[in-house]
Scaffold this active site. Structure first.
Site, mmCIF file in Angstrom:
data_model
loop_
_atom_site.group_PDB
_atom_site.id
_atom_site.type_symbol
_atom_site.label_atom_id
_atom_site.label_comp_id
_atom_site.label_asym_id
_atom_site.label_seq_id
_atom_site.Cartn_x
_atom_site.Cartn_y
_atom_site.Cartn_z
ATOM 1 N N MET A 286 0.822 -1.211 0.000
ATOM 2 C CA MET A 286 0.000 0.000 0.000
ATOM 3 C C MET A 286 0.861 1.269 0.000
ATOM 4 O O MET A 286 0.829 2.053 -0.929
ATOM 5 C CB MET A 286 -0.950 0.014 1.202
ATOM 6 C CG MET A 286 -2.087 -0.981 1.124
ATOM 7 S SD MET A 286 -3.302 -0.654 2.444
ATOM 8 C CE MET A 286 -4.350 -2.089 2.279
ATOM 9 N N SER A 287 1.645 1.479 1.064
ATOM 10 C CA SER A 287 2.392 2.724 1.226
ATOM 11 C C SER A 287 3.436 2.903 0.125
ATOM 12 O O SER A 287 3.952 1.925 -0.426
ATOM 13 C CB SER A 287 3.087 2.754 2.588
ATOM 14 O OG SER A 287 2.154 2.664 3.634
ATOM 15 N N GLU A 288 3.746 4.176 -0.153
ATOM 16 C CA GLU A 288 4.752 4.501 -1.160
ATOM 17 C C GLU A 288 5.655 5.619 -0.665
ATOM 18 O O GLU A 288 5.271 6.399 0.219
ATOM 19 C CB GLU A 288 4.080 4.931 -2.462
ATOM 20 C CG GLU A 288 3.269 3.834 -3.118
ATOM 21 C CD GLU A 288 2.798 4.209 -4.510
ATOM 22 O OE1 GLU A 288 3.094 5.345 -4.960
ATOM 23 O OE2 GLU A 288 2.142 3.370 -5.162
ATOM 24 N N PRO A 289 6.866 5.736 -1.218
ATOM 25 C CA PRO A 289 7.754 6.851 -0.846
ATOM 26 C C PRO A 289 7.085 8.189 -1.133
ATOM 27 O O PRO A 289 6.516 8.397 -2.206
ATOM 28 C CB PRO A 289 8.976 6.632 -1.753
ATOM 29 C CG PRO A 289 8.948 5.190 -2.101
ATOM 30 C CD PRO A 289 7.498 4.816 -2.176
ATOM 31 N N GLU B 85 -7.176 -4.222 9.527
ATOM 32 C CA GLU B 85 -5.801 -3.892 9.886
ATOM 33 C C GLU B 85 -5.711 -2.989 11.107
ATOM 34 O O GLU B 85 -4.766 -3.079 11.896
ATOM 35 C CB GLU B 85 -5.098 -3.221 8.704
ATOM 36 C CG GLU B 85 -3.645 -2.891 8.980
ATOM 37 C CD GLU B 85 -2.935 -2.293 7.787
ATOM 38 O OE1 GLU B 85 -1.778 -1.849 7.955
ATOM 39 O OE2 GLU B 85 -3.525 -2.246 6.693
ATOM 40 N N ARG B 86 -6.672 -2.095 11.299
ATOM 41 C CA ARG B 86 -6.539 -1.042 12.299
ATOM 42 C C ARG B 86 -7.207 -1.343 13.630
ATOM 43 O O ARG B 86 -6.924 -0.654 14.617
ATOM 44 C CB ARG B 86 -7.125 0.258 11.732
ATOM 45 C CG ARG B 86 -6.281 0.847 10.620
ATOM 46 C CD ARG B 86 -6.965 2.020 9.934
ATOM 47 N NE ARG B 86 -6.048 2.704 9.014
ATOM 48 C CZ ARG B 86 -6.410 3.631 8.141
ATOM 49 N NH1 ARG B 86 -7.695 3.985 8.053
ATOM 50 N NH2 ARG B 86 -5.510 4.190 7.358
#
Length: 385
Positions: free
Chosen positions: A135-138, A252-253
């Site tokens: 999911m996350s990206e730079p 997830e949370r």
């Protein structure tokens, strides 16, 4: 608690859950007696042990809520909650199966094709296959709508190009779910997003370690260069990625891992202080225990909502925000209470646990969405923004 936009209805664990709890505790006592693992803080993220996960699978404690026709056990979300809670309390090494059991399985059940369910679910339940999340990206932080990883249509499937960051245990997992932009960015940033199921051994993928402060390697940067994904590995519908991801984030949370990462440290404090702590320590322990119990009640309420088939994403965001702040509060208060020298090589167990909690803490309020983003989610539900 029920307010507009947020529902946390009280939930009670049925009697069969307490029987199950006794069974899990007995299993964990056997594991510890056999010296098969060492309890650690934050072990749900860093404690990757495929053999331990397979021993859980042999007990029927992976894929508990999945239907029996896919190899699951057809049990309730509350029964799964009890197993999860006991594993976290014991600081067990559950990272190998964590993502797949927590969210990949339920997402496949909800959005996957019949072929995907038949192929993946039995492998998840047996501990044969482990998943990571892309999911996350730079440069994107918690703003998932800003993802730049691109999915371009090609003959027979899609070509994926982009970079995912903080991909836990990608160097050990076999597959991961990836959120991509499958259509040009328009006015609605939430449109044109899709999810794909990618084999991490596919040509064009490189996995680079991102060590944490302890030197441990469980985070990764995953770079994809024209990685081919067949149409059979599209998850759900093209363009529905945002709806699917926000639904997945409720799993997830909301779980107890969002407030129990430092529980082994709190437990060790109780052991060290004994039955007659000084007044200052007793007050601190009482306050922390009250916070922990409140968070647990909230988290169980979300589990009950998931069991009812609801998508309590806002309530889950609230649990995650408060819970991860509590995790840091545990070691901050303990540090002021005790004369200790935190060190990963210390002789005293409490000093080692304190060092682990301190060094892992920068990630508590980041993973699964930063607290600032989560407060925005809650504020929007309350009509405050």
């Amino acid at each position: 608690m029920s307010v507009p936009g947020i529902s946390l209805e009280p939930a009670r664990l049925p009697a069969r859950c307490e029987t199950l709890r006794t069974e899990v505790r007995a299993f964990l006592a056997e594991e510890l007696a056999a010296d098969r693992y060492t309890p650690r803080c934050d072990n749900w993220l860093g404690g990757f042990d495929g053999e331990f996960s397979r021993r859980l699978a042999a007990r029927g404690w992976l894929g508990m809520t999945l239907p029996t026709e896919y190899g699951g056990h057809g049990r309730t979300a509350l029964e799964r909650y009890v197993v999860t809670e006991e594993l976290l309390a014991a600081g067990a090494p559950v990272a190998a199966h964590w993502v797949g059991d927590r969210q990949t399985g339920p997402s496949l059940l909800r959005y996957g094709t019949e072929e995907q369910k038949q192929f993946f679910m039995p492998k998840l339940v047996s501990g044969e296959v482990f998943f990571a999340i892309g999911m996350s990206e730079p440069g994107s932080g918690s703003d998932l709508a800003s993802v730049r990883t691109r999915a371009d249509r090609v003959d027979g499937g899609w070509a994926i190009t982009g970079t995912k960051l903080w991909t836990s245990n990608a160097h050990r997992a076999q597959w991961f779910f990836v959120l991509c932009r499958s259509a040009p960015l328009g006015e609605d940033r939430h449109a044109g997003l899709s999810q794909f199921i990618i084999d991490l051994k596919t040509p064009g993928i490189s996995i680079r370690p991102v060590p944490i402060l302890t030197g441990a390697h469980h985070f990764n940067e995953v770079v994809m260069d024209q990685v081919f994904v067949p149409d059979t590995r599209v998850l759900g519908q093209i363009g529905d990625g945002w709806k699917q991801v926000t639904s997945e984030l409720a799993y997830e949370r909301s779980g107890p891992e969002r407030f129990m990462s430092t529980f082994p440290l709190l437990q060790e404090l109780l052991r060290v202080m004994g039955e007659a702590p000084d007044e200052r320590t007793a007050i601190a322990i009482g306050e922390l225990t009250a916070e922990l119990w409140t968070l647990r009640r909230m988290s169980v309420s979300v589990a009950a909502a998931l069991q009812r088939g609801e998508a309590p994403d806002v309530a889950a965001a609230l649990v995650k925000d408060i819970g991860t702040r509590f995790e840091s509060e545990v070691f901050e208060r303990l540090r002021l209470l005790l004369d200790c020298a935190p060190s990963l090589t210390a002789r005293r167990r409490i000093d080692v646990l304190l060092a682990e909690a301190t060094l892992h803490s920068p990630g508590f309020t980041l993973r699964g969405g930063t607290n600032e983003i989560l407060r925005g989610v809650v504020a929007r539900a309350l009509g405050l923004r």
